[in-house]
Enzyme design. Structure first.
Site, PDB file in Angstrom:
ATOM      1  N   TYR A  32      58.724  46.719 -54.919  1.00  0.00           N
ATOM      2  CA  TYR A  32      59.029  48.163 -55.301  1.00  0.00           C
ATOM      3  C   TYR A  32      59.861  48.573 -54.169  1.00  0.00           C
ATOM      4  O   TYR A  32      59.700  48.822 -52.939  1.00  0.00           O
ATOM      5  CB  TYR A  32      58.134  49.091 -55.892  1.00  0.00           C
ATOM      6  CG  TYR A  32      57.115  48.282 -57.055  1.00  0.00           C
ATOM      7  CD1 TYR A  32      57.763  49.262 -58.155  1.00  0.00           C
ATOM      8  CD2 TYR A  32      56.390  48.611 -56.828  1.00  0.00           C
ATOM      9  CE1 TYR A  32      57.094  48.047 -59.047  1.00  0.00           C
ATOM     10  CE2 TYR A  32      55.402  47.916 -57.834  1.00  0.00           C
ATOM     11  CZ  TYR A  32      55.793  48.120 -59.046  1.00  0.00           C
ATOM     12  OH  TYR A  32      55.278  47.762 -60.517  1.00  0.00           O
ATOM     13  N   TRP A  38      56.457  59.428 -58.081  1.00  0.00           N
ATOM     14  CA  TRP A  38      55.165  59.887 -57.751  1.00  0.00           C
ATOM     15  C   TRP A  38      55.134  59.292 -56.905  1.00  0.00           C
ATOM     16  O   TRP A  38      54.300  60.278 -56.150  1.00  0.00           O
ATOM     17  CB  TRP A  38      54.714  60.138 -59.833  1.00  0.00           C
ATOM     18  CG  TRP A  38      54.018  58.784 -59.640  1.00  0.00           C
ATOM     19  CD1 TRP A  38      54.402  57.540 -59.765  1.00  0.00           C
ATOM     20  CD2 TRP A  38      53.337  59.214 -60.537  1.00  0.00           C
ATOM     21  NE1 TRP A  38      54.314  57.164 -60.542  1.00  0.00           N
ATOM     22  CE2 TRP A  38      52.857  57.589 -60.867  1.00  0.00           C
ATOM     23  CE3 TRP A  38      52.116  59.886 -60.769  1.00  0.00           C
ATOM     24  CZ2 TRP A  38      52.180  57.206 -62.198  1.00  0.00           C
ATOM     25  CZ3 TRP A  38      51.170  59.177 -62.024  1.00  0.00           C
ATOM     26  CH2 TRP A  38      50.629  58.125 -62.382  1.00  0.00           C
ATOM     27  N   ASP A  39      55.347  58.175 -56.508  1.00  0.00           N
ATOM     28  CA  ASP A  39      54.878  57.430 -55.492  1.00  0.00           C
ATOM     29  C   ASP A  39      55.129  57.824 -54.386  1.00  0.00           C
ATOM     30  O   ASP A  39      54.338  58.229 -53.299  1.00  0.00           O
ATOM     31  CB  ASP A  39      55.353  56.391 -55.054  1.00  0.00           C
ATOM     32  CG  ASP A  39      54.887  54.686 -56.263  1.00  0.00           C
ATOM     33  OD1 ASP A  39      55.970  55.415 -57.329  1.00  0.00           O
ATOM     34  OD2 ASP A  39      54.939  54.381 -55.986  1.00  0.00           O
ATOM     35  N   TYR A  84      64.680  43.775 -57.246  1.00  0.00           N
ATOM     36  CA  TYR A  84      64.024  44.465 -58.116  1.00  0.00           C
ATOM     37  C   TYR A  84      65.430  44.948 -59.207  1.00  0.00           C
ATOM     38  O   TYR A  84      66.285  44.970 -59.878  1.00  0.00           O
ATOM     39  CB  TYR A  84      63.546  45.990 -58.244  1.00  0.00           C
ATOM     40  CG  TYR A  84      63.310  46.843 -59.005  1.00  0.00           C
ATOM     41  CD1 TYR A  84      61.972  47.024 -58.907  1.00  0.00           C
ATOM     42  CD2 TYR A  84      63.895  47.992 -59.307  1.00  0.00           C
ATOM     43  CE1 TYR A  84      61.837  47.508 -60.437  1.00  0.00           C
ATOM     44  CE2 TYR A  84      63.207  48.520 -60.369  1.00  0.00           C
ATOM     45  CZ  TYR A  84      62.385  47.930 -61.059  1.00  0.00           C
ATOM     46  OH  TYR A  84      62.121  49.182 -61.900  1.00  0.00           O
ATOM     47  N   GLN A 110      59.630  60.896 -63.590  1.00  0.00           N
ATOM     48  CA  GLN A 110      58.282  60.734 -63.185  1.00  0.00           C
ATOM     49  C   GLN A 110      57.310  61.747 -63.301  1.00  0.00           C
ATOM     50  O   GLN A 110      58.303  62.324 -63.202  1.00  0.00           O
ATOM     51  CB  GLN A 110      58.535  59.535 -62.697  1.00  0.00           C
ATOM     52  CG  GLN A 110      57.955  57.942 -62.203  1.00  0.00           C
ATOM     53  CD  GLN A 110      57.700  57.081 -61.012  1.00  0.00           C
ATOM     54  OE1 GLN A 110      57.745  57.496 -60.341  1.00  0.00           O
ATOM     55  NE2 GLN A 110      57.058  55.800 -61.391  1.00  0.00           N
ATOM     56  N   GLY A 170      54.973  56.408 -66.026  1.00  0.00           N
ATOM     57  CA  GLY A 170      53.699  56.515 -64.261  1.00  0.00           C
ATOM     58  C   GLY A 170      52.822  55.726 -64.877  1.00  0.00           C
ATOM     59  O   GLY A 170      52.524  54.655 -64.450  1.00  0.00           O
ATOM     60  N   ASP A 172      53.661  52.575 -66.897  1.00  0.00           N
ATOM     61  CA  ASP A 172      54.373  52.012 -68.442  1.00  0.00           C
ATOM     62  C   ASP A 172      54.459  51.047 -68.869  1.00  0.00           C
ATOM     63  O   ASP A 172      54.266  50.773 -69.770  1.00  0.00           O
ATOM     64  CB  ASP A 172      54.852  50.893 -67.006  1.00  0.00           C
ATOM     65  CG  ASP A 172      55.267  52.062 -65.425  1.00  0.00           C
ATOM     66  OD1 ASP A 172      55.487  52.883 -65.308  1.00  0.00           O
ATOM     67  OD2 ASP A 172      56.402  51.100 -65.084  1.00  0.00           O
ATOM     68  N   ARG A 204      51.762  41.391 -66.864  1.00  0.00           N
ATOM     69  CA  ARG A 204      53.054  41.735 -66.377  1.00  0.00           C
ATOM     70  C   ARG A 204      53.423  42.167 -67.866  1.00  0.00           C
ATOM     71  O   ARG A 204      53.143  41.576 -68.783  1.00  0.00           O
ATOM     72  CB  ARG A 204      54.609  41.507 -65.736  1.00  0.00           C
ATOM     73  CG  ARG A 204      54.040  41.178 -63.889  1.00  0.00           C
ATOM     74  CD  ARG A 204      54.171  42.868 -63.274  1.00  0.00           C
ATOM     75  NE  ARG A 204      55.284  43.616 -63.876  1.00  0.00           N
ATOM     76  CZ  ARG A 204      55.438  44.415 -62.712  1.00  0.00           C
ATOM     77  NH1 ARG A 204      54.672  44.946 -62.305  1.00  0.00           N
ATOM     78  NH2 ARG A 204      56.747  45.199 -62.612  1.00  0.00           N
ATOM     79  N   TRP A 361      48.046  48.773 -66.339  1.00  0.00           N
ATOM     80  CA  TRP A 361      47.841  49.465 -66.847  1.00  0.00           C
ATOM     81  C   TRP A 361      47.489  49.074 -68.410  1.00  0.00           C
ATOM     82  O   TRP A 361      47.569  49.910 -69.178  1.00  0.00           O
ATOM     83  CB  TRP A 361      49.183  50.345 -66.937  1.00  0.00           C
ATOM     84  CG  TRP A 361      49.482  50.932 -65.944  1.00  0.00           C
ATOM     85  CD1 TRP A 361      51.356  50.005 -65.204  1.00  0.00           C
ATOM     86  CD2 TRP A 361      49.223  52.203 -65.257  1.00  0.00           C
ATOM     87  NE1 TRP A 361      51.607  51.383 -64.250  1.00  0.00           N
ATOM     88  CE2 TRP A 361      50.209  52.665 -64.386  1.00  0.00           C
ATOM     89  CE3 TRP A 361      48.534  53.130 -65.277  1.00  0.00           C
ATOM     90  CZ2 TRP A 361      50.542  53.156 -63.353  1.00  0.00           C
ATOM     91  CZ3 TRP A 361      47.848  53.641 -64.303  1.00  0.00           C
ATOM     92  CH2 TRP A 361      48.847  54.393 -63.421  1.00  0.00           C
ATOM     93  N   GLU A 404      47.290  47.052 -55.015  1.00  0.00           N
ATOM     94  CA  GLU A 404      48.010  48.360 -56.483  1.00  0.00           C
ATOM     95  C   GLU A 404      46.727  48.705 -57.276  1.00  0.00           C
ATOM     96  O   GLU A 404      47.134  49.801 -57.987  1.00  0.00           O
ATOM     97  CB  GLU A 404      49.412  47.455 -57.036  1.00  0.00           C
ATOM     98  CG  GLU A 404      50.555  48.168 -58.007  1.00  0.00           C
ATOM     99  CD  GLU A 404      51.417  47.551 -58.581  1.00  0.00           C
ATOM    100  OE1 GLU A 404      51.728  46.095 -57.835  1.00  0.00           O
ATOM    101  OE2 GLU A 404      52.465  47.831 -59.409  1.00  0.00           O
TER     102      GLU A 404
HETATM  103  C1  GLC Z   1      55.070  50.942 -61.272  1.00  0.00           C
HETATM  104  C2  GLC Z   1      54.225  51.967 -61.722  1.00  0.00           C
HETATM  105  C3  GLC Z   1      54.684  53.492 -61.959  1.00  0.00           C
HETATM  106  C4  GLC Z   1      55.092  53.424 -60.277  1.00  0.00           C
HETATM  107  C5  GLC Z   1      55.973  51.833 -59.704  1.00  0.00           C
HETATM  108  C6  GLC Z   1      56.220  51.750 -58.238  1.00  0.00           C
HETATM  109  O1  GLC Z   1      56.170  50.652 -61.939  1.00  0.00           O
HETATM  110  O2  GLC Z   1      53.629  51.979 -63.336  1.00  0.00           O
HETATM  111  O3  GLC Z   1      53.799  54.227 -61.828  1.00  0.00           O
HETATM  112  O4  GLC Z   1      55.389  54.411 -59.850  1.00  0.00           O
HETATM  113  O5  GLC Z   1      55.106  51.002 -60.356  1.00  0.00           O
HETATM  114  O6  GLC Z   1      55.341  52.124 -57.450  1.00  0.00           O
END
Ligand code: GLC
Length: 436
Positions: A32, A38-39, A84, A110, A170, A172, A204, A361, A404
Site C-alpha cells: 500500500y 481511514w488509515d 500497486y 472510505q 474498508g 474489502d 487475497r 477480511w 496487518e
Molecule cells: C486494504 C484494507 C483497507 C485499507 C487498505 C490500506 O485494502 O482492506 O481497509 O485501508 O488496505 O491499508
C-alpha cells in the site's frame, strides 16, 4: 517485549512509513504505497501521542485531496509508485469537475473517520490552545464532507448513507459482498495484479472478484463519478453498519468540537438533526433479531445481508444501541466470536461456512476493528470483555510484531500473523492502547 519496547517499536514503524517529503504515511511498504483515508485517521491518533506536528500533517495532507464538493477520496496519490494496482491513471479523478487539480485521487471514499479522529487528537494533545487552532482550520472541511454524504448518498433521506464499492467499506474482501458479486457479470479485464506479488494469492481476492471491483469503477467512470448516476446504475449499493457507525461517531465529535470552539449553532443544530434521524433508522433497519447483531443492508436489492461480522459490534463505539440491545449484542459477541478456542475479534462469523481464518477480511482479526470495538465496550461499561479484547490485541503484536491481520484461532497463535508487515495502523493503535 516489555511495554516500553513495544512503544518504541510502534514509533519506529510509523516513522519509517512516514514520507518526509510529502508529509503523509503509507499503510505499509510495497502493498500500500500511497495515502489511504481511514488509515491516515488511525495513524494520526498514533502520532498524536508523541509527535503532534506529524498528526496534523497527516490530516492536512489527506485533506489536500478533498474535492470541492466536500468528498474525501479513499486514496490520495501524492507520489508515484508501480507496486500497486489500480493507480491514479486507472481511477481518473480528473473526470469529475470538483476533483482537485494539483493532486490525483480515487473517486471512491472510505469510512469517514476524520471527525472522531480530530476529537481524539484534541483529547490527547497537551497544548489545547495550539490544537484548537488546527481544529478550527480544518473542522468545516469535515462538516462539508458529512453534508456531501447526506446530500448524495442517502436517497430516501433516512440518515443512513450507502457505499457503492467494497473498497469504500474498508473491509474489502468480506463474504458480505459475495451475493452481490453473483448478481454481476463483469467482463474479464486485462490488467496485472500487484497485490499477489506481495502476499500469497490464497489470502487475497480471486480474479473474478477483482473483475467485479473494476466493473463498479468502470460504471462510475463512464458517468464521470456522478453520484446520481451511480445511485441509479451501480449493482452495489449497500448501507454498511461500520461506515454509518463511524459517520455517526464523527458527527458526535463534530458537535463536541463545535461546542468547544463556540458559535456555529447552525451547524450544531444540523448535526443533531442528522444524529436523531440516523440513530433511529439504524436501530430500525440494521439490527437482526435472530443474530442479535447489526448487519449490512443491500439497498439495491432491498434486503438485509444477514451475517454477523466484526462490523456488527461497532455501533457501540457510536453510542447507538440502548442498554438492552447492547446487552444482546455483547452476548452475541461473546458467544459467537469469543468462544474458548478463539481470540477476539474475528472479522467474520467463525461459525459460518464462509468463514476463512486466513483470508483477508473473511475471518482474521484486525487491529483497527478491535480498537473500535474496545472503545465501544468501554463506552457502555462492559469492562471485563473490554479488558480481554485489549489484552488479546496486544498479545498478537507482542509475539508477532505490527502485522496487518491475525488468525483468531488460539491453536494457531504461533503462526497467526498475515498480510503486510510493519503495518501503520497496527502500530498507531497499539500506541494508543498502551498510552491509555
Ligand atoms: C486494504 C484494507 C483497507 C485499507 C487498505 C490500506 O485494502 O482492506 O481497509 O485501508 O488496505 O491499508
Amino acid at each position: 517485549m516489555n511495554k516500553q519496547e513495544l512503544i518504541e517499536g510502534a514509533k519506529a514503524v510509523l516513522n519509517s512509513n512516514f514520507n518526509e517529503d510529502k508529509g503523509f504515511t503509507i499503510p505499509c511498504e510495497g502493498l500500500y504505497p500511497f495515502q489511504w483515508h481511514w488509515d491516515s485517521g488511525f495513524i494520526a491518533i498514533g502520532f498524536a501521542h508523541y509527535d503532534i506536528e506529524k498528526a496534523k500533517c497527516e490530516i492536512e495532507s489527506l485533506l489536500s485531496g478533498q474535492w470541492d464538493n466536500g468528498f474525501i477520496p479513499h486514496i490520495v496519490f501524492h507520489n508515484e509508485s508501480d507496486t500497486y494496482f489500480p493507480g491514479p491513471d486507472y481511477h481518473r479523478s480528473d473526470l469529475h469537475p470538483a476533483s482537485p487539480k494539483p493532486v490525483k485521487t480515487t473517486g471512491i471514499t472510505q469510512p469517514p473517520v476524520l471527525g472522531f479522529v480530530l476529537k481524539e487528537i484534541y483529547d490527547i494533545a497537551s497544548n489545547k490552545q495550539d490544537i484548537l487552532k488546527f481544529i478550527k482550520r480544518n473542522i468545516d472541511k469535515i462538516y462539508q464532507n458529512h453534508t456531501h454524504f447526506y446530500t448524495h448518498r442517502d436517497p430516501y433521506n433516512e440518515g443512513l448513507v450507502y457505499i457503492y464499492h467494497n473498497w469504500e467499506s474498508g473491509t474489502d474482501n468480506s463474504p458480505i459482498w459475495d451475493e452481490i458479486w453473483q448478481t454481476m457479470n463483469p467482463p474479464k479485464y486485462k490488467y496485472e495484479r500487484k497485490d499477489t506479488t506481495h502476499v500469497d494469492a490464497s489470502q487475497r481476492p480471486t480474479n473474478r472478484e477483482y473483475d467485479c471491483y473494476l466493473h463498479l469503477l468502470e460504471i462510475a467512470k463512464a458517468h464521470n463519478y456522478d453520484e446520481g448516476k451511480i445511485a441509479e446504475l451501480s449493482p452495489f449499493l449497500v448501507q454498511d453498519p461500520l461506515f454509518n457507525a463511524i459517520l455517526i461517531k464523527s458527527n458526535e465529535a463534530l458537535i463536541e468540537l463545535y461546542q468547544i470552539i463556540g458559535g456555529n449553532n447552525n451547524k450544531i443544530e444540523i448535526l443533531k438533526s442528522w444524529q436523531d434521524k440516523a440513530k433511529t433508522r439504524f436501530e430500525e433497519k440494521l439490527f437482526n433479531e435472530e443474530l442479535g447483531s447489526y448487519v449490512y443492508y443491500d439497498l439495491r436489492n432491498d434486503k438485509q445481508i444477514a451475517y454477523a461480522t466484526s462490523s456488527s459490534f461497532t455501533p457501540l463505539f457510536a453510542g447507538i444501541p440502548n442498554k438492552e440491545r447492547a446487552n444482546k449484542l455483547v452476548d452475541s459477541l461473546i458467544q459467537n466470536f469469543g468462544s474458548e478456542d478463539l481470540f477476539l475479534c474475528a472479522s467474520f462469523d467463525p461459525k459460518s461456512e464462509h468463514y476463512n481464518p486466513v483470508k483477508y477480511w473473511r475471518g482474521p482479526v484486525w487491529i483497527n476493528l478491535n480498537w473500535l470495538i474496545y472503545r465501544g465496550l468501554k463506552r457502555y461499561g462492559y469492562l471485563e470483555i473490554a479488558k480481554r479484547l485489549k489484552q488479546e490485541t496486544i498479545n498478537y503484536i507482542e509475539l508477532h510484531g505490527f502485522y496487518e491481520y491475525f488468525d483468531a484461532r488460539k491453536d494457531q497463535f504461533e503462526n497467526a500473523a498475515y498480510g503486510g508487515k510493519n503495518f501503520s495502523w497496527s502500530a498507531a493503535l497499539t500506541l494508543d492502547l498502551l498510552n491509555e
